[in-house]
Design an enzyme around this catalytic site. Sequence first.
Site, PDB file in Angstrom:
ATOM      1  N   PHE A  21       0.835  -1.204   0.000  1.00  0.00           N
ATOM      2  CA  PHE A  21       0.000   0.000   0.000  1.00  0.00           C
ATOM      3  C   PHE A  21       0.867   1.251   0.000  1.00  0.00           C
ATOM      4  O   PHE A  21       1.752   1.417   0.832  1.00  0.00           O
ATOM      5  CB  PHE A  21      -0.914   0.014   1.227  1.00  0.00           C
ATOM      6  CG  PHE A  21      -1.785   1.236   1.319  1.00  0.00           C
ATOM      7  CD1 PHE A  21      -2.806   1.457   0.410  1.00  0.00           C
ATOM      8  CD2 PHE A  21      -1.575   2.180   2.327  1.00  0.00           C
ATOM      9  CE1 PHE A  21      -3.606   2.591   0.490  1.00  0.00           C
ATOM     10  CE2 PHE A  21      -2.372   3.316   2.420  1.00  0.00           C
ATOM     11  CZ  PHE A  21      -3.397   3.514   1.498  1.00  0.00           C
TER      12      PHE A  21
ATOM     13  N   TYR B 212       0.808   5.559  -0.035  1.00  0.00           N
ATOM     14  CA  TYR B 212      -0.048   6.693   0.301  1.00  0.00           C
ATOM     15  C   TYR B 212       0.646   8.035   0.037  1.00  0.00           C
ATOM     16  O   TYR B 212       0.072   9.092   0.283  1.00  0.00           O
ATOM     17  CB  TYR B 212      -0.462   6.623   1.786  1.00  0.00           C
ATOM     18  CG  TYR B 212       0.716   6.508   2.734  1.00  0.00           C
ATOM     19  CD1 TYR B 212       1.325   7.647   3.262  1.00  0.00           C
ATOM     20  CD2 TYR B 212       1.229   5.265   3.083  1.00  0.00           C
ATOM     21  CE1 TYR B 212       2.412   7.537   4.121  1.00  0.00           C
ATOM     22  CE2 TYR B 212       2.315   5.146   3.943  1.00  0.00           C
ATOM     23  CZ  TYR B 212       2.896   6.285   4.455  1.00  0.00           C
ATOM     24  OH  TYR B 212       3.977   6.181   5.302  1.00  0.00           O
TER      25      TYR B 212
ATOM     26  N   SER C 107       4.310   9.283  -2.556  1.00  0.00           N
ATOM     27  CA  SER C 107       4.750   9.281  -3.955  1.00  0.00           C
ATOM     28  C   SER C 107       4.532   7.933  -4.635  1.00  0.00           C
ATOM     29  O   SER C 107       4.518   7.858  -5.872  1.00  0.00           O
ATOM     30  CB  SER C 107       6.224   9.685  -4.056  1.00  0.00           C
ATOM     31  OG  SER C 107       7.042   8.793  -3.314  1.00  0.00           O
TER      32      SER C 107
ATOM     33  N   GLU D  16      12.299   3.738   0.841  1.00  0.00           N
ATOM     34  CA  GLU D  16      11.495   4.178   1.970  1.00  0.00           C
ATOM     35  C   GLU D  16      12.222   4.088   3.304  1.00  0.00           C
ATOM     36  O   GLU D  16      11.970   4.873   4.203  1.00  0.00           O
ATOM     37  CB  GLU D  16      10.205   3.329   2.051  1.00  0.00           C
ATOM     38  CG  GLU D  16       9.386   3.331   0.772  1.00  0.00           C
ATOM     39  CD  GLU D  16       8.836   4.712   0.440  1.00  0.00           C
ATOM     40  OE1 GLU D  16       8.481   5.449   1.370  1.00  0.00           O
ATOM     41  OE2 GLU D  16       8.779   5.057  -0.748  1.00  0.00           O
TER      42      GLU D  16
END
Length: 241
Positions: free
Chosen positions: A45, A47, A49, A124
């Site tokens: 999932f 949310y 970029s 990330e």
Amino acid sequence: MKRDPQRPEECPGRPEPPPLSPSPLLSSPPEEAEGAEPTPPVWIFGYGSLVWRPGFEFTSRKVGFIRGYSRRFWQGDTFHRGSERMPGRVVTLLEDCGACTWGVAYEVRGEQIAASLQYLNMREAVLGGYDTKLVKFHPQEKDAEEPILALVYIATPQNPSYLGPASEEDIAAQIIVSSGCAGHNIEYLLRLADFMRYFCPQAEDKHLFSIEEALISILPCLYYTEESLEETASVPEKSKG
């Protein structure tokens, strides 16, 4: 098999990511023995970029939402959308019982699983301070039956670049002056707002749209100030006498 066409080249000087701690959420699937059951897909999932630039190969994607979290521009960014001198602001998730956050879930299968997780570890979690959680993703499609379990990356206050809360006006002012390897911080904000506006028109995101509104109100003032400074600089000084 699909691939994000907008994936940029990796930027030079990027720090090496720390090794991920062993976790059942992130373990790569073992090679399938002949005749064995195929490895089930993994859903990721996004949310921020990831909604417009996943950067990894995927099999399918769905727009939808997760419950129990609010999206906030509380994470600092000194690489993708900012610098050490002027950190940008990007989104993370805040636990919020009555809220929901809209985004995109990507389905990855087979070799895509290990490749996507390795890429997301770099993109990330390169600086640490991220949690990985399994959340229930609710597809936007009306004929969707059960929620889908999806993996999500969430920056925590332990992240070295975590900035925490600020007013929408202060966040907008910080975004205006920040840019990094992936582009200007303004682009990040506007792309995310456009995603919500065009793909989730029924959803509310007061925090996001308040920052967009604040940014739009500041820009003309900034332009006027710069223009005035240029005009002042071009006026010759009066001769003394």
